[in-house]
Design a protein around this motif. Sequence first.
Motif, mmCIF file in Angstrom:
data_model
loop_
_atom_site.group_PDB
_atom_site.id
_atom_site.type_symbol
_atom_site.label_atom_id
_atom_site.label_comp_id
_atom_site.label_asym_id
_atom_site.label_seq_id
_atom_site.Cartn_x
_atom_site.Cartn_y
_atom_site.Cartn_z
ATOM 1 N N HIS A 153 0.858 -6.897 -6.245
ATOM 2 C CA HIS A 153 0.581 -6.871 -4.808
ATOM 3 C C HIS A 153 1.178 -8.118 -4.165
ATOM 4 C CE1 HIS A 153 -2.288 -3.864 -6.150
ATOM 5 N NE2 HIS A 153 -2.428 -3.473 -4.895
ATOM 6 N N SER A 154 1.624 -7.985 -2.943
ATOM 7 C CA SER A 154 2.165 -9.129 -2.216
ATOM 8 C C SER A 154 1.809 -8.994 -0.744
ATOM 9 C CB SER A 154 3.687 -9.213 -2.398
ATOM 10 O OG SER A 154 4.287 -7.983 -2.051
ATOM 11 N N VAL A 155 2.034 -10.079 -0.015
ATOM 12 C CA VAL A 155 1.697 -10.087 1.407
ATOM 13 C C VAL A 155 2.956 -9.796 2.219
ATOM 14 C CG1 VAL A 155 0.731 -11.439 3.313
ATOM 15 C CG2 VAL A 155 -0.116 -11.774 0.969
ATOM 16 N N ARG A 194 8.113 -8.861 -3.309
ATOM 17 C CA ARG A 194 8.037 -7.600 -2.546
ATOM 18 C C ARG A 194 9.150 -6.682 -3.060
ATOM 19 N NH1 ARG A 194 7.945 -10.557 3.337
ATOM 20 N NH2 ARG A 194 6.056 -11.794 3.035
ATOM 21 N N LYS A 219 -3.149 -7.005 -11.100
ATOM 22 C CA LYS A 219 -3.430 -6.683 -9.683
ATOM 23 C C LYS A 219 -2.714 -7.672 -8.758
ATOM 24 C CE LYS A 219 -6.443 -3.249 -9.088
ATOM 25 N NZ LYS A 219 -6.150 -2.097 -8.202
ATOM 26 N N HIS A 220 -2.789 -8.955 -9.112
ATOM 27 C CA HIS A 220 -2.181 -10.003 -8.270
ATOM 28 C C HIS A 220 -0.658 -9.871 -8.241
ATOM 29 C CE1 HIS A 220 -1.185 -13.840 -6.528
ATOM 30 N NE2 HIS A 220 -0.559 -14.213 -7.628
ATOM 31 N N LYS A 239 -0.215 -8.012 6.023
ATOM 32 C CA LYS A 239 -0.934 -7.000 5.255
ATOM 33 C C LYS A 239 -0.552 -7.085 3.776
ATOM 34 C CE LYS A 239 -1.272 -3.653 9.042
ATOM 35 N NZ LYS A 239 -0.793 -2.334 9.551
ATOM 36 N N THR A 240 -1.531 -6.726 2.919
ATOM 37 C CA THR A 240 -1.261 -6.710 1.480
ATOM 38 C C THR A 240 -0.621 -5.383 1.109
ATOM 39 O OG1 THR A 240 -3.171 -8.135 1.074
ATOM 40 C CG2 THR A 240 -2.297 -6.931 -0.811
ATOM 41 N N ILE A 241 0.504 -5.442 0.405
ATOM 42 C CA ILE A 241 1.206 -4.221 0.006
ATOM 43 C C ILE A 241 1.305 -4.160 -1.516
ATOM 44 C CG2 ILE A 241 2.591 -3.908 2.103
ATOM 45 C CD1 ILE A 241 4.866 -5.412 0.713
ATOM 46 N N SER A 242 1.338 -2.926 -2.046
ATOM 47 C CA SER A 242 1.396 -2.740 -3.497
ATOM 48 C C SER A 242 2.818 -2.416 -3.931
ATOM 49 C CB SER A 242 0.458 -1.597 -3.907
ATOM 50 O OG SER A 242 0.659 -1.271 -5.264
#
Length: 518
Positions: free
Chosen positions: A460-462, A286, A456-457, A467-470
């Motif tokens: 992005h993180s949780v 993150r 993409k993976h 919620k998934t955040i970029s």
Amino acid sequence: MAAGAYDYEDGFQSSNDGAIPYDPLFVPDPVKSFVVHLYRHIREKNVYEIHQMYETSFHTLSDRLFKDTPWPSVEAVAQYVDNDHVFCLLYREMWYRHLYARLSPTLKQRIDSWDNYCSLFQVVLHGVVNMQLPNQWLWDMVDEFVYQYQSFCQYRAKMKSKTEQEIALLRQHDQAWNVYGVLNFLQALMEKSSIIQILEKEKEGLEQFTATDGYDYAGGSNVLKVLGYFSMVGLLRVHCLLGDYQTGLKCLLPIDISQQGVYTSVIGSHITTIYHYGFANLMLRRYVEAIHEFNKILLYIYKTKQYHSKSPQYEQILKKNEQMYALLTICLSLCPQAKLVDETVNSQLREKYGEKMSRMQRYDDESFALYDELFSYACPKFITPSAPSYEEPLVNYNQDAYRLQLKLFLYEVKQQQQLSVVRTFLKVYSTISLEKLARYMDVDEPTLRTILMTYKHKTHSVAADGKTISNADVDFYIDDDLIHVVESKTPKQYGDYFLRQIVKLEALIGDMDRVKLE
């Protein structure tokens, strides 16, 4: 009489002068005066005077009389404080803290300190504690508790140098500084204090915990509530030391770190909270959240560190400041979003790590060595919580947890290597076909699709709320074998720049006014 003004005349020489060998039962007059006044102020709930004595007088006496010896034993001072059980526990807690800071504790002293913390926390949890203590002292209790646990784990893991007597003592006291015991105390303080419910009520306007900095102005006690509050930060720190970042961040959820709170009332608490919060987010990918918080705390330290220059924590503040610049360097190298960083912090960062940052973008052997170097310098001192094997041959395993975390981190860095190439192309094009990009990258289309999915993976993180955040400053979507690039653009903020220039201009005009023309 103000606490800071007590007359601590040099009526006693410490053993480093060679004049008097250390006698734990000898109490110099300044120490008698100190404990008598401190005891009286605690009974009277005079928080200001307690704080002055704790922050100033205790360190002054330590520097003058006990530079390389312990303070007098609790048995020696008990008679001057009516043999008060709770005060003796508090005195012993300071006694061990001084011992850890100035000397090297023996295994027996480490175990005795654990027993003292058990007794002190049991009184707070199950007794009637009718006193108010400064937030600084309550924070130091939790901070030192976690530090001594970390120190014990590191000490126990160095098995090669242990004597038979030490191994026998470790076997006998296998519950001392046990990971479950440490976590249970911190959890119990948090739950018994009802601090989570208090913070929830505060959001609804039914409590005044933050507004009063946790103090109880109705004549009650702040000890359990504030210890419970700081225990949430303690739990974050312990879980970071264990490598369980997700659980650590969950423990901190009740505290809204986007706002001022009781954790910001003590500089050590503020820095420890953000350091571990930022590090946990870094390890969970993150990066944007970590950059935000590191930027805020580094700017705060930059603006306020001169006010703490005489504080006993000043060296620790400077060390954590340098470590967080190193962590911010890592974050910005893995997630190049310098626009999230304030101009002042960015200027300091470029000065300290500008050259290294440019080399870290190359992802060759030299860059991996730099990631290794910065991570090793800035990471917490990871611990292995399990007891060692006491069978021959004895081996040291104090570096095992650190090596594992470093290995996981560098594995993540290596996975980012291919992504930097993708990102370079995406920055250039607004649309590009899969076939064309595959040709540029010298891979086939199925491999390119895999790389794009990895991008993409990895970007992005949780978040803590699920919620998934970029973390990406450049994102994309694929429509009919055509890649459409979406670049996030933050509007430029000119306000801060103009304010800084106005301040500089005013200072310049002031200097010119003082110049006397011939």
